[in-house]
Design an enzyme around this catalytic site. Structure first.
Site, PDB file in Angstrom:
ATOM      1  N   GLY A 179       7.112   2.320   2.783  1.00  0.00           N
ATOM      2  CA  GLY A 179       6.866   1.633   4.064  1.00  0.00           C
ATOM      3  C   GLY A 179       6.362   0.051   4.212  1.00  0.00           C
ATOM      4  NE  ARG A 186      -1.728   9.208  -4.026  1.00  0.00           N
ATOM      5  CZ  ARG A 186      -2.113   9.830  -2.932  1.00  0.00           C
ATOM      6  NH1 ARG A 186      -3.373   9.948  -2.433  1.00  0.00           N
ATOM      7  NH2 ARG A 186      -0.938  10.208  -2.246  1.00  0.00           N
ATOM      8  CG  ASP A 208      -6.251   7.189  -6.535  1.00  0.00           C
ATOM      9  OD1 ASP A 208      -6.761   6.829  -5.546  1.00  0.00           O
ATOM     10  OD2 ASP A 208      -6.396   8.236  -6.891  1.00  0.00           O
ATOM     11  CB  SER A 264      -4.999  -0.405  12.991  1.00  0.00           C
ATOM     12  OG  SER A 264      -4.235  -0.061  13.951  1.00  0.00           O
ATOM     13  CE1 TYR A 268      -5.035   4.167   9.789  1.00  0.00           C
ATOM     14  CE2 TYR A 268      -5.296   3.526  12.322  1.00  0.00           C
ATOM     15  CZ  TYR A 268      -4.681   3.244  10.818  1.00  0.00           C
ATOM     16  OH  TYR A 268      -3.678   2.398  10.551  1.00  0.00           O
ATOM     17  CG  ASN A 317       4.268   5.356  13.650  1.00  0.00           C
ATOM     18  OD1 ASN A 317       5.463   5.777  13.012  1.00  0.00           O
ATOM     19  ND2 ASN A 317       4.328   4.367  13.663  1.00  0.00           N
TER      20      ASN A 317
END
Length: 244
Positions: free
Chosen positions: A16, A37, A62, A144, A167, A205
């Site tokens: 991503g 991780r 991690d 975000s 979130y 998403n």
């Protein structure tokens, strides 16, 4: 310091936005540590970028594991002696869309904050000594627009009805942490900012975003490469300053 002299580390970078951030930084000549991780996945991702001639190195990290963070810091110090760029990209979204704001489980809240907030703080604290060894350290916290309390409280805002509380609140906390850390660092050569990548088409998403992953990585890359006249303690999407 030229980009070819810089060492960067990107967390949550096996896929991503994180992976694309690694790619774009490496394309400028930055030597990038691709942190994941799952170290095996990090190695696989790094090898693919290396095959394209990009200066990328895999590292296991991690952000919810203190021993893993400490090990990563030791490796970076042994191999490179410093860190110039830290991009805190790792994050999760666990909210149950079938539940109301008050109905999200305590487990959801705790797991979300463990990665999105405490993981960011713990990783930054651990790498800060190496960032202080840089001539121009940069920290980018991937937040975000959903962390904006100003927009969430405005009925006219396009995010007003988009309440995924664990979130959202975790990203508000990341923004607040950025402001506090920026104050500490204001007289140093380190700059820290927080960013909104955009509504990106990612696994988080279900691919329903409005912009591509490459576009979503650009704000992180821009803030990672700012010069001494760049901002400190800001909240950005591309060149736009976002409301807290």
């Amino acid at each position: 310091m030229t980009t070819q002299d810089k060492i960067a580390l990107v967390t949550g970078a096996t896929r991503g936005i994180g992976l694309e951030t690694v790619r774009q930084l490496a394309e400028t000549g930055v030597h990038v540590l691709l942190a994941g991780r799952d170290r095996g996945k990090a190695v696989d991702a790094a090898l693919k970028l290396q095959s394209q001639g990009l200066p990328v190195e895999a590292i296991g990290l991690d952000v919810t594991d203190a021993d893993s963070i400490a090990s990563a810091v030791q490796q970076v110090e042994a191999r490179h002696g410093r860190l110039d760029i830290l991009i805190n990209n790792a994050g999760i979204l666990l909210d149950d869309p079938a539940q109301k704001v008050s109905g999200q489980s305590q487990q959801t809240w705790r797991k979300t904050f463990d990665t999105n907030v405490f993981g960011v703080i713990a990783t930054t604290q651990a790498f800060l000594p190496l960032l202080h060894k840089s001539a121009a350290g940069r920290i980018v916290n991937v937040s975000s627009i959903l962390g904006s309390n100003a927009l969430h409280s405005d009925p006219a805002s396009f995010i007003y009805d988009f309440k995924v509380p664990a979130y959202n609140v975790s990203k508000s906390a990341v923004n607040a942490w950025t402001v506090q850390l920026a104050y500490e660092l204001k007289d140093s050569t380190i700059k820290v900012n927080t960013i909104h990548p955009g509504y990106v088409q990612t696994d988080m998403n279900g691919g329903e975003g409005e912009i591509s992953v490459p576009e979503g990585a650009r704000t992180s890359v821009r803030l990672a490469l700012i010069d001494e006249d760049g901002p400190n303690g800001g909240y950005y999407y591309r060149d736009e300053v976002l409301p807290w």
